[in-house]
Design an enzyme around this catalytic site. Structure first.
Site, PDB file in Angstrom:
ATOM      1  N   LYS A   1       0.847  -1.192   0.000  1.00  0.00           N
ATOM      2  CA  LYS A   1       0.000   0.000   0.000  1.00  0.00           C
ATOM      3  C   LYS A   1       0.879   1.236   0.000  1.00  0.00           C
ATOM      4  CE  LYS A   1      -3.851   2.206   2.451  1.00  0.00           C
ATOM      5  NZ  LYS A   1      -4.802   2.104   3.569  1.00  0.00           N
TER       6      LYS A   1
ATOM      7  N   ASP B   1     -14.299   4.825   9.589  1.00  0.00           N
ATOM      8  CA  ASP B   1     -14.687   4.674   8.179  1.00  0.00           C
ATOM      9  C   ASP B   1     -15.114   3.220   7.932  1.00  0.00           C
ATOM     10  OD1 ASP B   1     -15.231   5.451   5.632  1.00  0.00           O
ATOM     11  OD2 ASP B   1     -13.149   5.514   4.955  1.00  0.00           O
TER      12      ASP B   1
END
Length: 506
Positions: free
Chosen positions: A123, A228
């Site tokens: 990532k 989130d």
């Protein structure tokens, strides 16, 4: 911020990475790093460094920009990616680079592999995109800083996510296994499955709903809120179990807006199940239902954890600040008793005597003011009257001084007939000498002695110089040599405008 191409990585030499590292170190204190500073940090020859930087700019690992004060080089996202990948390759963490499998508002996801050809997930944090630049309100990466580069903020984001992921993985939460990180890159285990947003049907929606709500409550009991928790950040593995990803926005349950974040996570899951699977449940958790079991927010320095009430109370007790409140009636009585003890009682005769003393002190002050005014007027008179001689001024000042202070001065002389330095007459004579020096330094006129024609000529010359300077600023300079020439011209112009201050004139 385009697609990452690692084809050039195999052809870069050690000197190339040395130059990239030097630019990275220079960007800690410089927005644009000059070429001479890059050469000094890299400890390489200046000519060779410029050739290397030119090649790196061709491959878009560096960029050359012209600033307001000076020109210099800046590290691009691709160059920052190359530095991180090179460090991970040197640690034997990754050995091959694959395709891109995901993209978000602040990160890119790629498939990589280690030396045993085991697939891993890489990532790359990409803060600064046009779609997500409100970092100060959404994240706490800035802390006390007023500004910071996007590369540095991406590095902070990656560091926080790795810390959150490792802490959750050690406590048995269903998160990917963290492996390593460097700069803005995080290496983790590749999840065998897909995001929940791609799932169209499940065998038992109620069981999956209960499992997700239990994860939210379990996180809250540890003191953290995901922030989130939606279908884009929930992966479904091969066994139809959820796996949570994406943690940079995680906050503490003691955050001022913790209830808002918690309710938003719950609402996202409820609305998705109602919209996708037609499942709606009346049972859902609330923030007040949480039971604190662990202080995970304090362990990972989660956003908002310092605002906990119990922590603030403990710190106040350590500082000696009491939190107990006394009864209002009792405190008022104690205050009244204290006032009565501090305020003594006076009789009428004592008050009259005090008033008389005050009047006497005021009269003495007025008398001293009159004496000071008289002395000041006498000295001023001696300064303004220039036609009198010193022989006439000295007796006048002596007389005024005698009338004001009522002192008798004896003429003490030494053996040779000179004035004694401690006598009053000697001090007055020195005062008159200082006043005469001041009078001799006064100017008789204040009119200008410069001819009007000379003033017009000088103004015209200054306007012409300013016009030429503005024309030179409009010229477009290219390359680092032009930047050096531009600075030299500015220095010459500064010396020329000093009009002989530096030892020479036009």
């Amino acid at each position: 911020m385009g697609k990452l191409d690692v084809a050039i990585l195999r052809y870069l030499t050690g000197e190339d990475f040395r130059v990239l590292t030097a630019v990275e170190m220079g960007m800690k204190n410089h927005e644009l790093v000059p070429g001479s500073l890059v050469a000094s940090i890299a400890n390489l020859r200046h000519g060779g460094v410029h050739k290397l930087m030119k090649e790196l700019c061709k491959h878009r690992l560096l960029t050359y920009e012209r600033g307001k004060q000076y020109d210099g080089y800046r590290l691009t996202n691709a160059g920052y990616d190359y530095l991180a990948l090179k460090a991970l390759a040197n640690r034997k963490v990754i050995s091959s680079f694959g395709n891109q499998i995901g993209v978000g508002k602040e990160s890119n996801i790629y498939i990589v592999a280690d030396e045993d050809h085991n697939p891993l997930c890489l990532k790359l944090h990409r803060l600064g995109r046009t779609c997500f630049r409100n970092i100060k309100d959404k994240r706490d990466y800035h802390a006390h800083r007023n500004r910071a580069s996007w590369l540095y903020l991406s590095r902070i984001s990656a560091t926080k996510e790795f810390a959150y992921m490792k802490a959750l993985y050690d406590r048995g939460f269903p998160v990917p296994k963290p492996i390593d990180f460097n700069r803005h890159c995080v290496i983790m285990e590749l999840v065998r499955g897909g995001p929940l947003t791609h799932v169209t049907s499940v065998a038992d929606p109620e069981a999956l709903y209960d499992e997700l709500m239990n994860l939210i409550v379990r996180l809250g009991n540890c003191g953290v809120i995901h922030g989130d928790f939606n279908e884009f950040n929930i992966m479904i593995d091969e066994d139809n179990h959820p796996v949570i990803i994406d943690f940079p926005q995680m906050v503490s349950t003691s955050h001022p807006n913790a209830e808002v974040y918690f309710e938003r996570d719950v609402r996202c899951v409820r609305e998705f199940f109602k919209r996708r699977f037609g499942f709606e449940s009346s049972l859902y958790p609330a923030l007040r239902d949480l039971r604190r079991a662990e202080r995970l927010d304090a362990a990972v320095a989660c956003s908002g954890y310092r605002r906990a009430e119990d922590l603030d109370d403990r710190l106040m007790r350590e500082m000696g600040i009491g939190l107990e409140e006394s009864d209002d009636d009792e405190s008022d009585e104690e205050f009244a008793d204290a006032v009565d003890e501090r305020s003594p009682a006076y009789t009428d005769e004592e008050l009259a005597a005090l008033r008389q003393q005050v009047d006497i002190s005021i009269q003495n002050d007025k008398r001293n003011d009159v004496i000071d005014n008289l002395t000041t007027k006498t000295v001023t008179l001696h300064i303004t009257e220039e036609n009198k001689s010193e022989a006439e001024e000295v007796p006048t000042l002596v007389k005024a001084e005698e009338e004001a202070e009522e002192v008798t001065c004896t003429e003490d002389t030494d053996k040779v007939g000179e004035l004694n330095k401690n006598s009053q007459k000697y001090r007055l004579a020195m005062i008159e000498k200082a006043l005469s020096d001041v009078r001799s330094m006064r100017s008789d006129t204040s009119a200008s002695t410069i001819a009007p024609a000379v003033v017009k000529l000088q103004v015209k010359k200054n306007l012409e110089q300013r016009q030429k300077k503005m024309e030179r600023k409009k010229a477009v300079a290219k390359g680092e040599a032009s930047a050096v020439t531009r600075s030299r011209r500015d220095n010459s112009e500064t010396i020329r405008e000093s009009h002989g201050l530096w030892g020479w004139d036009e």
